[in-house]
Every structure is written in structure tokens, then in C-alpha cells.
Design an enzyme around this catalytic site. Structure first.
Site, PDB file in Angstrom:
ATOM      1  N   HIS A  46      41.342  50.433  41.034  1.00 35.81           N
ATOM      2  CA  HIS A  46      40.952  49.929  42.246  1.00 35.81           C
ATOM      3  C   HIS A  46      41.219  50.482  43.519  1.00 35.81           C
ATOM      4  CE1 HIS A  46      40.299  46.607  39.534  1.00 35.81           C
ATOM      5  NE2 HIS A  46      41.405  46.083  39.406  1.00 35.81           N
ATOM      6  N   ASP A 102      44.633  49.345  36.918  1.00 33.76           N
ATOM      7  CA  ASP A 102      44.638  48.594  37.943  1.00 33.76           C
ATOM      8  C   ASP A 102      44.754  49.341  39.471  1.00 33.76           C
ATOM      9  OD1 ASP A 102      45.433  46.101  39.742  1.00 33.76           O
ATOM     10  OD2 ASP A 102      45.427  45.273  37.802  1.00 33.76           O
TER      11      ASP A 102
END
Length: 498
Positions: A324, A290
């Protein structure tokens, strides 16, 4: 002539009324002001000092060495006893896991003035793997992370304890209030996690089991470090969390330095400072499932009521793999401000710049700088107040704001291509009741990995400026903005970057 001038005057009056109305609406919907810090409002000079140690570092203080006979065994009781014995001492204490030891442990709860030293070649592996029935009280894969009152997903709630934990709730409120039900928090100070060894949460079971009756927001954060004043995490290999990995919450004076953080799984962020002040994140390698780094300050109503901001964050000299990149938000309810992200190396990361929030969050982000970063990413820059999609306008305190965002000295290769042989390198999406303002680009250069692909950008309710070294010219600049009714926000000049 009179008709012509009358028409011009009416048009000017109409535009002026529009701008006045926009200003009134913006004021009425403006986010609440930033909250205070968790341990007062002192801004420390960067780099911050982190946890206080004696002149000889970890070698001073009481030594609690874990016995080698526990190698490859469950050492939860012995580890917690060592923490209790060597913690909370005026002159400090050291819990030492020596080279060559592999220890298994359930959740551990740290004390003040403590160094937990896991030496190179040593491993601490969690027994709370999350496999099996999450609601079975006999399943130690779950119960080894007991339920505690904490913050999950930036909301106060009951959830499973982390592998290593900071301050605990000592007494609940009566009656409960719903946003922070803890009446008295334990606060800690001067905690060091270091040594060159391995911290392994073995947490894949927490996100691998697709069970409808399990609330996945209650998964354990790996390092769930709440209410610590003076925290240093350095020289460790950190692996396999079941949720966010390094989560300093309501902390002050924090260093995360020279660690290798590698994760794979849903929501396995790398480093997530949350409602914390005076943070240094430097010289780490981070590759995640993530956000590599996500800077947060509480979420929605709970976050606004707690109302503790995040401020004075420096992320410097980090290398990012999968994930990310360095994000701000989307949990911005207490405000995120005074953040510098610089000297980043990006290698296969989704974004070089990512700032996100949504209606319902409130708060916002301001005085944010990304600078001197390079590498290859999917899409270079995303700045969005539309993170949760099309949410109807809400009350003033729940409408977030973004302003004073500087991006400078970026050299990025955009690698993602859509079906039309176009590649989006910039999205800057504000709200009709909360425009994104004072966005400054200086020497921002983005190129496509494919010469045949056209770079495009998308802007809505986003306004700013760029210097002549920036290429392509972003869509938020005045010459590229076709909005005839630009709001009367003050534009900061690029001279501030010189």
C-alpha cells in the site's frame, strides 16, 4: 429594496450562525493534543544519528562469536547466552554470526550497547513458524514465541514475542488498568542490527491457518523493538514475517537503512514506527502484503490513554514494490506529526499517498509532506478519516483530525480502471464534525495508463488549494467545491512551498 436587503441580511446572519455553530461543534469534537515522546521531547536534526557506536563500529567491544559447529542447528540457547554476555557493557559488545552459518532460533531478547551482526551469506531463521494448533502448549512452532506483554495492532496486550525483541515489561500494575498494564518497562539503548545477512521469520503459519479459536492480533511481530533509545537496522535481508515486520515502538533516534524487506501475507507491513520520535527510513527496498511503511501512534482508547505521539519522521529514497505504499495511520490516537516522505520510487504499489484514520481513533496527523515521488500505482492519493466506514459521531477525544498536508512534485501513473472506464486518482474524505483542512498540492501530475480512461476524484469535507502546475485540478479546491457553507478554517497559501 428594504425587503431585498432584509432578505440578504437574514441570509448572512443565517450563514454566520451556521459557521459559528460549526466552529463550536469542531471545537467540542476536536481531538486531544499530541502526546509527548517516549524518551523526552528533543527533536533531532535529520538524518538522525541512530545507535551510538565506537569509531571502529562493530569491531570495538567484547566479541561473542557463534561457533560454526551450530550450523543448521537450533542455536537459541547459544545466541541468547551471547547476547547476555556481550550486551549491557559500557564499551559495547558484538554477537557475530559469520558468513556461511545458518542458525535456527526461538525468540531472542536484546540488550543495550549491542551489535548483532549477521554477515553476508549467514542466516538467522525462526523456529516459531506458527503452524499447527495455536493453543497446544506442546507445539513449539508456537511456544518458541512465548507470550509477553507488548503492543499489537497498536494496542497494549499479551501476545507472542517477536523473533527479536527490545524492552520487556518488568512488573505489572496491581490493580490492572486496561490500557497499559505494565508498571515498569525495561528500557534499552544503542542497539545495532546489521551485517548483510538474512533474517527469516518463516512466519506463514501465523496467518495461513484459518482457525476460529485463534486471535490473530496476538501473532508475533518479526522485529518487536520496544523502548529503545538509539536503534540502527541496516544492510539486512528481512523476510517472511507472521505480522508486521520492523516495529519500533516507544523508540527514539531510529535508523532503518539499506535493507531489503520482502513479505507476503495478511498484515505483513514492512516498517511500522509506532509512538516513536526521530526516525529515518532511507534507501530500502520494500515489497509487502500490506503497507510498505505505516507510521502509527497507538489505537483507540488504549492509544489515547498511553498518549505517546510519533514525530519527526523522514522516509527518503526508498523503492516500493507491492503493498500500500507509505501510509500514515490508521492508528493515530497519540498523533502523528512532522513527517516528510520524499524521493520515493513506486513500482506496482497501491498508493503514492495514503493517510487514514477513523472515528474512535482520536488524535490525528498534521504537518505531513509527500514530495518528489514517481512511478505507477493503482490509485494515486487517498486521505481519509472514513477508514472504518460509517461510524456514528463520538466524543471529542476519539474524533481524529487531519490538517496541514502538502503533496508536491509527484509524477504518477494511475493504473486502476473501474467498469465505467474511469480511474479514481484522489479521494479526500473528512467527517462532518472533523473536516480535512489546509491540503496543498504543488506540481502534482497524475495521468492514466490508458488514454481512454477518465481520471476522477472524490472529496467530502476536504478543503485546500493547488497551484497551476497541478493536473488534474483536485476536487478540494474552492473552484471545484460546491459547498456553499465552507467552514471558516484558515487556508495556508502556496507561497509556503516556494
Amino acid at each position: 429594496r428594504r425587503s431585498f436587503f432584509s432578505g440578504r441580511i437574514c441570509s448572512l446572519i443565517s450563514r454566520l450562525m451556521h459557521l459559528v455553530l460549526l466552529a463550536i461543534v469542531s471545537y467540542c469534537y476536536a481531538a486531544s493534543p499530541p502526546g509527548p515522546g517516549p524518551f523526552g521531547n528533543q527533536i533531532l536534526s535529520q538524518p538522525v544519528p541512530g545507535a551510538a557506536q565506537t569509531v571502529n563500529g562493530w569491531k570495538d567491544g567484547k566479541l561473542c562469536e557463534i561457533d560454526s559447529s551450530l550450523d543448521k542447528k537450533n542455536a537459541t540457547k547459544e545466541l541468547q547466552a551471547a547476547i547476555d554476555s556481550c550486551g549491557d557493557r559500557e564499551h559495547g559488545g558484538i554477537v557475530l554470526v559469520k558468513e556461511g552459518l545458518t542458525l535456527y532460533t526461538a525468540s531472542l531478547f536484546l540488550k543495550s550497547n549491542l551489535t548483532l551482526r549477521i554477515e553476508s551469506g549467514a542466516s538467522l531463521i525462526s523456529t516459531a513458524t506458527g503452524y499447527g494448533d495455536k493453543n497446544d502448549p506442546s507445539n513449539t512452532n508456537v511456544t518458541d514465541a512465548p507470550m509477553v506483554y507488548t503492543r499489537r495492532n497498536s494496542i497494549m496486550m499479551w501476545a507472542h514475542a517477536g523473533m527479536l525483541n527490545g524492552g520487556k515489561c518488568l512488573r505489572m500494575k496491581d490493580p490492572l488498568v486496561g490500557w497499559d498494564d505494565c508498571d515498569k518497562w525495561q528500557t534499552l539503548e544503542n542497539i545495532v542490527l546489521e551485517g548483510g545477512g538474512l533474517l527469516d521469520a518463516d512466519g506463514a503459519g501465523w496467518y495461513a491457518d484459518d482457525t476460529d479459536d485463534f486471535d490473530k492480533t496476538t501473532r508475533p511481530m518479526m522485529l518487536d523493538l520496544m523502548w529503545i533509545n538509539g536503534l540502527t537496522i541496516q544492510n539486512l535481508r528481512i523476510r517472511r514475517p507472521g505480522y508486521w515486520t520492523v516495529h519500533p515502538t516507544f523508540c527514539n533516534n531510529v535508523i532503518v537503512y539499506n535493507n531489503s524487506i520482502i513479505t507476503d501475507g495478511s498484515n505483513t507491513d514492512g516498517v511500522d514506527p509506532d509512538s516513536s520520535w526521530n526516525i529515518l527510513i532511507a534507501q530500502n527496498y520494500i515489497s509487502t502484503g500490506d503497507d510498505c511503511i505505516a507510521i502509527k501512534a497507538g489505537r483507540d482508547w488504549s492509544g489515547r490513554m498511553v498518549n505517546i505521539s510519533t514525530r519527526n519522521v523522514l522516509a527518503q529514497g526508498n523503492e516500493f514494490g507491492l503493498g500500500h505504499g507509505v501510509s500514515i495511520g490508521s492508528e493515530t490516537s497519540g498523533w502523528v506529526q512532522d513527517v516528510v516522505i520524499r524521493d520515493s520510487i513506486l513500482n506496482g504499489t497501491d498508493k503514492a499517498v495514503r493517510i487514514k484514520s477513523a472515528r474512535g481513533r482520536g488524535g490525528g496527523a498534521r504537518n505531513i509532506t509527500y514530495s518528489n515521488s514517481s512511478g505507477a500505482v493503482d490509485e494515486a492519493i487517498e486521505i481519509s478519516l472514513y477508514y472504518e466506514g460509517d461510524i456514528p459521531p463520538t466524543n471529542w477525544s476519539a474524533t481524529p483530525e487531519f490538517h496541514d498536508i502538502t503533496v508536491q512534485d509527484l509524477a504518477i501513473i494511475n493504473t486502476k480502471t473501474d467498469d465505467d472506464d474511469e480511474s479514481t486518482y484522489l479521494e479526500c474524505i473528512g467527517l462532518n464534525d472533523s473536516a480535512i483542512t489546509n491540503v496543498l498540492f504543488a506540481n502534482v501530475k497524475v495521468a492514466s495508463s490508458n488514454d481512454d480512461v477518465k481520471l476522477i476524484s472524490s472529496c467530502d469535507y476536504c478543503y485546500g488549494a493547488a497551484d497551476d502546475k497541478t493536473d488534474p485540478t483536485p476536487c478540494f479546491t474552492a473552484e471545484n467545491n460546491d459547498d456553499e457553507m465552507l467552514p471558516s478554517f484558515k487556508f495556508t497559501t502556496l507561497s509556503s512551498l516556494e
